[in-house]
Design a protein around this motif. Structure first.
Motif, PDB file in Angstrom:
ATOM      1  N   ASP A   1      60.102 -55.016  97.345  1.00  0.00           N
ATOM      2  CA  ASP A   1      59.502 -53.855  97.616  1.00  0.00           C
ATOM      3  C   ASP A   1      58.617 -54.013  98.703  1.00  0.00           C
ATOM      4  O   ASP A   1      57.362 -54.345  98.551  1.00  0.00           O
ATOM      5  CB  ASP A   1      59.040 -52.777  96.361  1.00  0.00           C
ATOM      6  CG  ASP A   1      58.676 -51.390  96.936  1.00  0.00           C
ATOM      7  OD1 ASP A   1      58.773 -51.170  98.066  1.00  0.00           O
ATOM      8  OD2 ASP A   1      58.154 -50.786  96.233  1.00  0.00           O
ATOM      9  N   PRO A   2      59.184 -53.539  99.892  1.00  0.00           N
ATOM     10  CA  PRO A   2      58.189 -53.734 101.206  1.00  0.00           C
ATOM     11  C   PRO A   2      56.597 -53.218 100.836  1.00  0.00           C
ATOM     12  O   PRO A   2      55.615 -53.478 101.365  1.00  0.00           O
ATOM     13  CB  PRO A   2      58.668 -52.950 102.112  1.00  0.00           C
ATOM     14  CG  PRO A   2      60.242 -53.184 101.918  1.00  0.00           C
ATOM     15  CD  PRO A   2      60.331 -52.840 100.463  1.00  0.00           C
ATOM     16  N   ASN A   3      56.465 -51.904 100.064  1.00  0.00           N
ATOM     17  CA  ASN A   3      55.232 -51.512  99.693  1.00  0.00           C
ATOM     18  C   ASN A   3      54.438 -52.305  99.011  1.00  0.00           C
ATOM     19  O   ASN A   3      53.278 -51.913  98.710  1.00  0.00           O
ATOM     20  CB  ASN A   3      55.380 -49.931  99.033  1.00  0.00           C
ATOM     21  CG  ASN A   3      56.263 -48.898  99.915  1.00  0.00           C
ATOM     22  OD1 ASN A   3      55.980 -48.908 101.198  1.00  0.00           O
ATOM     23  ND2 ASN A   3      57.331 -48.369  99.549  1.00  0.00           N
ATOM     24  N   THR A   4      55.032 -53.491  98.341  1.00  0.00           N
ATOM     25  CA  THR A   4      53.748 -54.067  97.622  1.00  0.00           C
ATOM     26  C   THR A   4      53.693 -55.385  98.189  1.00  0.00           C
ATOM     27  O   THR A   4      52.750 -56.014  97.461  1.00  0.00           O
ATOM     28  CB  THR A   4      54.806 -54.764  96.364  1.00  0.00           C
ATOM     29  OG1 THR A   4      55.866 -55.399  96.706  1.00  0.00           O
ATOM     30  CG2 THR A   4      55.405 -53.339  95.360  1.00  0.00           C
ATOM     31  N   LEU A   5      53.740 -55.444  99.502  1.00  0.00           N
ATOM     32  CA  LEU A   5      53.523 -56.720 100.333  1.00  0.00           C
ATOM     33  C   LEU A   5      52.501 -56.553 101.170  1.00  0.00           C
ATOM     34  O   LEU A   5      52.106 -55.363 101.557  1.00  0.00           O
ATOM     35  CB  LEU A   5      54.773 -57.101 101.160  1.00  0.00           C
ATOM     36  CG  LEU A   5      56.084 -57.452 100.417  1.00  0.00           C
ATOM     37  CD1 LEU A   5      57.102 -57.670 101.227  1.00  0.00           C
ATOM     38  CD2 LEU A   5      55.750 -58.502  99.389  1.00  0.00           C
ATOM     39  N   ASP A   6      51.526 -57.564 101.264  1.00  0.00           N
ATOM     40  CA  ASP A   6      50.416 -57.364 102.308  1.00  0.00           C
ATOM     41  C   ASP A   6      50.972 -57.855 103.591  1.00  0.00           C
ATOM     42  O   ASP A   6      50.726 -59.017 104.098  1.00  0.00           O
ATOM     43  CB  ASP A   6      49.351 -58.402 101.483  1.00  0.00           C
ATOM     44  CG  ASP A   6      47.922 -58.283 102.212  1.00  0.00           C
ATOM     45  OD1 ASP A   6      47.660 -57.544 103.203  1.00  0.00           O
ATOM     46  OD2 ASP A   6      47.057 -58.870 101.680  1.00  0.00           O
ATOM     47  N   PHE A   7      51.096 -56.935 104.579  1.00  0.00           N
ATOM     48  CA  PHE A   7      51.591 -57.237 105.793  1.00  0.00           C
ATOM     49  C   PHE A   7      50.067 -57.323 106.759  1.00  0.00           C
ATOM     50  O   PHE A   7      50.128 -58.189 107.679  1.00  0.00           O
ATOM     51  CB  PHE A   7      52.229 -56.207 106.473  1.00  0.00           C
ATOM     52  CG  PHE A   7      53.614 -55.973 105.939  1.00  0.00           C
ATOM     53  CD1 PHE A   7      54.633 -57.000 106.519  1.00  0.00           C
ATOM     54  CD2 PHE A   7      54.214 -55.343 105.083  1.00  0.00           C
ATOM     55  CE1 PHE A   7      55.999 -57.097 106.082  1.00  0.00           C
ATOM     56  CE2 PHE A   7      55.256 -55.392 104.325  1.00  0.00           C
ATOM     57  CZ  PHE A   7      56.146 -56.285 105.076  1.00  0.00           C
ATOM     58  N   ASP A   8      49.091 -56.802 106.193  1.00  0.00           N
ATOM     59  CA  ASP A   8      47.829 -56.746 107.016  1.00  0.00           C
ATOM     60  C   ASP A   8      47.091 -58.228 107.093  1.00  0.00           C
ATOM     61  O   ASP A   8      46.586 -58.406 107.999  1.00  0.00           O
ATOM     62  CB  ASP A   8      46.755 -55.800 106.312  1.00  0.00           C
ATOM     63  CG  ASP A   8      47.136 -54.520 106.623  1.00  0.00           C
ATOM     64  OD1 ASP A   8      48.086 -54.032 107.353  1.00  0.00           O
ATOM     65  OD2 ASP A   8      46.881 -53.531 105.486  1.00  0.00           O
ATOM     66  N   LYS A   9      47.212 -59.142 106.181  1.00  0.00           N
ATOM     67  CA  LYS A   9      46.986 -60.518 105.959  1.00  0.00           C
ATOM     68  C   LYS A   9      47.232 -61.417 107.115  1.00  0.00           C
ATOM     69  O   LYS A   9      46.496 -62.045 107.764  1.00  0.00           O
ATOM     70  CB  LYS A   9      47.219 -61.172 104.760  1.00  0.00           C
ATOM     71  CG  LYS A   9      46.311 -62.420 104.536  1.00  0.00           C
ATOM     72  CD  LYS A   9      46.684 -63.025 103.264  1.00  0.00           C
ATOM     73  CE  LYS A   9      46.014 -62.418 102.156  1.00  0.00           C
ATOM     74  NZ  LYS A   9      46.220 -63.047 100.941  1.00  0.00           N
ATOM     75  N   GLY A  10      48.538 -61.072 107.427  1.00  0.00           N
ATOM     76  CA  GLY A  10      49.013 -61.840 108.853  1.00  0.00           C
ATOM     77  C   GLY A  10      49.222 -60.989 110.001  1.00  0.00           C
ATOM     78  O   GLY A  10      50.029 -61.060 110.672  1.00  0.00           O
ATOM     79  N   GLN A  11      48.333 -59.938 110.033  1.00  0.00           N
ATOM     80  CA  GLN A  11      48.555 -59.049 111.279  1.00  0.00           C
ATOM     81  C   GLN A  11      49.608 -58.515 111.503  1.00  0.00           C
ATOM     82  O   GLN A  11      50.337 -58.458 112.651  1.00  0.00           O
ATOM     83  CB  GLN A  11      47.966 -59.748 112.777  1.00  0.00           C
ATOM     84  CG  GLN A  11      46.417 -60.247 112.161  1.00  0.00           C
ATOM     85  CD  GLN A  11      46.294 -61.212 113.560  1.00  0.00           C
ATOM     86  OE1 GLN A  11      46.952 -61.763 114.238  1.00  0.00           O
ATOM     87  NE2 GLN A  11      44.856 -61.038 113.965  1.00  0.00           N
ATOM     88  N   GLY A  12      50.230 -57.864 110.489  1.00  0.00           N
ATOM     89  CA  GLY A  12      51.685 -57.321 110.450  1.00  0.00           C
ATOM     90  C   GLY A  12      52.991 -58.244 110.076  1.00  0.00           C
ATOM     91  O   GLY A  12      53.945 -57.786 110.047  1.00  0.00           O
ATOM     92  N   LEU A  13      52.608 -59.278 110.012  1.00  0.00           N
ATOM     93  CA  LEU A  13      53.900 -60.310 109.660  1.00  0.00           C
ATOM     94  C   LEU A  13      53.654 -61.120 108.489  1.00  0.00           C
ATOM     95  O   LEU A  13      52.475 -61.356 108.147  1.00  0.00           O
ATOM     96  CB  LEU A  13      53.796 -61.321 111.025  1.00  0.00           C
ATOM     97  CG  LEU A  13      54.162 -60.785 112.401  1.00  0.00           C
ATOM     98  CD1 LEU A  13      54.237 -62.024 113.440  1.00  0.00           C
ATOM     99  CD2 LEU A  13      55.460 -60.110 112.453  1.00  0.00           C
ATOM    100  N   ILE A  14      54.494 -61.446 107.791  1.00  0.00           N
ATOM    101  CA  ILE A  14      54.494 -62.187 106.703  1.00  0.00           C
ATOM    102  C   ILE A  14      55.900 -63.319 106.790  1.00  0.00           C
ATOM    103  O   ILE A  14      56.717 -63.193 107.431  1.00  0.00           O
ATOM    104  CB  ILE A  14      55.270 -61.287 105.459  1.00  0.00           C
ATOM    105  CG1 ILE A  14      54.264 -60.542 105.041  1.00  0.00           C
ATOM    106  CG2 ILE A  14      55.701 -62.287 104.408  1.00  0.00           C
ATOM    107  CD1 ILE A  14      54.485 -59.536 103.901  1.00  0.00           C
ATOM    108  N   PRO A  15      55.184 -64.599 106.567  1.00  0.00           N
ATOM    109  CA  PRO A  15      55.972 -65.690 106.655  1.00  0.00           C
ATOM    110  C   PRO A  15      57.062 -65.568 105.644  1.00  0.00           C
ATOM    111  O   PRO A  15      57.291 -65.415 104.567  1.00  0.00           O
ATOM    112  CB  PRO A  15      55.148 -67.199 106.368  1.00  0.00           C
ATOM    113  CG  PRO A  15      54.042 -66.264 105.774  1.00  0.00           C
ATOM    114  CD  PRO A  15      53.759 -65.092 106.038  1.00  0.00           C
ATOM    115  N   ALA A  16      58.554 -66.185 106.092  1.00  0.00           N
ATOM    116  CA  ALA A  16      59.505 -66.389 105.298  1.00  0.00           C
ATOM    117  C   ALA A  16      60.303 -67.269 105.235  1.00  0.00           C
ATOM    118  O   ALA A  16      60.861 -67.706 106.435  1.00  0.00           O
ATOM    119  CB  ALA A  16      60.448 -65.028 105.895  1.00  0.00           C
TER     120      ALA A  16
END
Length: 208
Positions: free
Chosen positions: A4-19
């Protein structure tokens, strides 16, 4: 795609998440990419891996120009919700250099070779039985494939009892190949075997 995208912390990576992108069958790591919320949502909606390119400054769907798309099987977040594992089935090389993985040029290392062989057997199933041994075996049905497993099993046992290591390895390879053909002829996969092994697993005890 249990994320669920709403459960992820995008802020920590300035809007990006490593995949971390991983082959769902061979478990080989194919590449490391990044997703913003929009790329993740597009991936979930389309079923094809879509990333945010830091060099291009925008979203891009893998394989748009090359055709080497990544069909997504599952997306799993880590315990902190700031990294993802994207399990995919690739439709060609994942790396722009033409290799299976961006991490070296080895194809399906280790036990991943079993899954790669299963894919090859599945592809050969549609081939002309006159030109493909695999297609011929599959066309003859499970009984013929089972007979070959029996023959190869005996040869493997004989090589194990008295033959050199090279012969044993060769006969064992033939046995595994024919076992995978038999499983395919019964609409099964090696994962079915692994599931049984997993169900039998138990913690070691002092009396073992």
């Amino acid at each position: 795609m249990a994320v669920d995208p709403n459960t992820l912390d995008f802020d920590k990576g300035q809007g990006l998440i490593p995949a971390v992108v991983q082959d769902a069958d061979t478990l080989q790591v194919l590449t490391l990419a990044y997703m913003d919320r929009a790329a993740l949502e597009e991936t979930i909606d389309s079923g094809e891996a879509t990333f945010f390119s830091r060099s291009r400054g925008g979203r891009w769907r893998k394989g748009e120009t090359s055709g080497n798309r990544l069909t997504v099987v599952a997306i799993t977040a880590d315990c902190d919700g700031d990294a993802l594992v994207v399990s995919v089935r690739p439709m060609g090389p994942a790396c722009h250099l033409g290799t299976t993985s961006c991490f070296g040029d080895q194809d399906a290392p280790g036990l991943g070779r079993i899954a790669r062989l299963e894919r090859t057997i599945a592809e050969r199933a549609a081939a002309d039985p006159e030109t493909s041994w695999t297609a011929k075996l599959l066309a003859q049905g499970p009984k013929r494939a089972a007979q070959k497993v029996g023959e190869e099993g005996v040869e493997t046992a004989l090589a194990g009892a008295a033959g050199p290591n090279e012969e044993l390895a060769s006969e064992a390879a033939d046995l595994i190949y024919h076992l995978l053909v038999l499983l395919r002829s019964r609409q099964m996969s090696f994962q079915d075997v692994l599931d049984v092994l997993a169900s039998r697993a138990r913690p070691a005890t002092h009396t073992d």
